[in-house]
Design an enzyme around this catalytic site. Sequence first.
Site, short mmCIF file in Angstrom:
data_model
loop_
_atom_site.label_atom_id
_atom_site.label_comp_id
_atom_site.label_asym_id
_atom_site.label_seq_id
_atom_site.Cartn_x
_atom_site.Cartn_y
_atom_site.Cartn_z
N GLN A 225 81.51 24.47 4.52
CA GLN A 225 82.81 23.80 4.35
C GLN A 225 82.84 22.93 3.09
O GLN A 225 83.90 22.71 2.52
CB GLN A 225 83.13 22.92 5.57
N ASP B 27 83.73 13.18 13.92
CA ASP B 27 84.43 13.97 14.95
C ASP B 27 84.58 13.20 16.24
O ASP B 27 85.47 13.48 17.05
CB ASP B 27 83.70 15.29 15.19
N ARG C 80 90.27 23.73 11.09
CA ARG C 80 89.11 22.98 11.59
C ARG C 80 89.23 21.57 11.05
O ARG C 80 90.12 21.26 10.25
CB ARG C 80 87.77 23.66 11.26
N GLY C 81 88.30 20.70 11.47
CA GLY C 81 88.40 19.28 11.09
C GLY C 81 89.07 18.53 12.23
O GLY C 81 90.08 19.00 12.77
N ALA C 82 88.49 17.36 12.56
CA ALA C 82 88.90 16.68 13.78
C ALA C 82 90.40 16.34 13.87
O ALA C 82 91.08 16.75 14.82
CB ALA C 82 88.03 15.43 13.96
N ASN D 189 79.15 13.81 13.61
CA ASN D 189 79.79 14.49 12.47
C ASN D 189 79.00 15.76 12.20
O ASN D 189 78.00 16.05 12.86
CB ASN D 189 79.83 13.55 11.25
N LYS D 190 79.46 16.54 11.24
CA LYS D 190 78.86 17.83 10.95
C LYS D 190 77.34 17.77 10.87
O LYS D 190 76.78 16.83 10.30
CB LYS D 190 79.47 18.36 9.64
N ARG E 57 87.07 23.47 21.43
CA ARG E 57 85.93 22.88 20.69
C ARG E 57 85.61 21.55 21.36
O ARG E 57 86.49 20.69 21.46
CB ARG E 57 86.27 22.69 19.20
#
Length: 365
Positions: free
Chosen positions: A208, A249, A54-56, A259-260, A95
């Site tokens: 996370q 992201d 995960r993570g852009a 973002n998150k 995603r």
Amino acid sequence: MKIGNQYYQSIWADENDPAVIRVINQQKLPFFFEIKELRSVDDVYNAIDDMTIRGAPLIGAAGAFGIYLATLEINSQTNIREHLSNAARYLVSCRPTAVNLSWAVSRVIDKLGNDQSPESLSKKALDAAVEICEIEKENCRQIGKHGLKLIEAISRKKKGAPVNILTHCNAGWLACIDYGTATAPVYLAHEKGVPLHVWVDETRPRNQGAKLTAYELGQNGVPYTLIPDNTGGHLMQQNKVDIVIVGSDRTTKTGDVANKIGTYLKALAAFDNKIPFYCALPSSSIDFRISDGVKEIVIEERNPEEVTSVSGFDSGEIRSVRICPEGTNAANFGFDITPARLITGLITEKGICRATEKDIKEMFS
Ligand code: MRU
């Protein structure tokens, strides 16, 4: 980055087996360190879907390797154009919020051109995916160099007292290929001996921050304190936060940042307390086609079970437990939008700019 004495990237092509891409399984961290093999487009899709990776920037690199694996699936019956564009559409659909995924997949597809030779397609796709990893690594290193100046300036002002940095989610090397975005300035400052300390938001529902950022910082000897997500405002009122640095992201051409989930609330609290709030991002996270983050960025909605339960480590195993009455309705939005007006600046590979259309355009002309 090193784990123990060993250097790792969060994704790499296996040198001994050209049919294998390897990734660090982030579902298992920090409890188990496991490397997972990806051998097909489906493997890549599933690894992104179930948050093994995960993570852009990392899901972008994974999508790129996914196209490489798709070229290995070509046989004499394959309609090559159709096969590759189906694989690209499938991977990008996994995603929706991080723009890096479609950026990286399109970049590899473009590099393939109209080539019809399976061997040459595979070589071109692998080269392009590895190149994306190298670009993202270098972008993160540059972000680190630019962001370091901000931390050094605060350190000078504080006459060497530790700089308190607050971060949300994991925009670290695990989320990228190396260094991280939000963490890159932190690692460089720590390496240079600038005294600092990081407030790590746990980042419900998947934690996370608690699982991955805490793990990364700990592995690299960076002092940190884990806090519940709702603690940041209080710390800011008490002058215990000098700067907030988060990842992105997707950033619009006008500087709105997705973002998150929870990032927006940190930005509001920082704005109210006049604390600098920076988003660290490579240009691969900028979507130059869009202007209004709230209206135009698709926010991923995830399984409500991530909210109604929590997973952790108990008696040698990772277990999940329900934390609310059975049958509770839950909503699980993965990201939110921080409007440009709340952002002090964007830390990019080209330098630091204000979150305005004019400044972004100038920086990336
Ligand atoms: O849902 P995740 O874990 O993929 O979300 C990750 C984030 O929100 C990160 O902050 C973002 O990808 C920036 S990555 C350098």
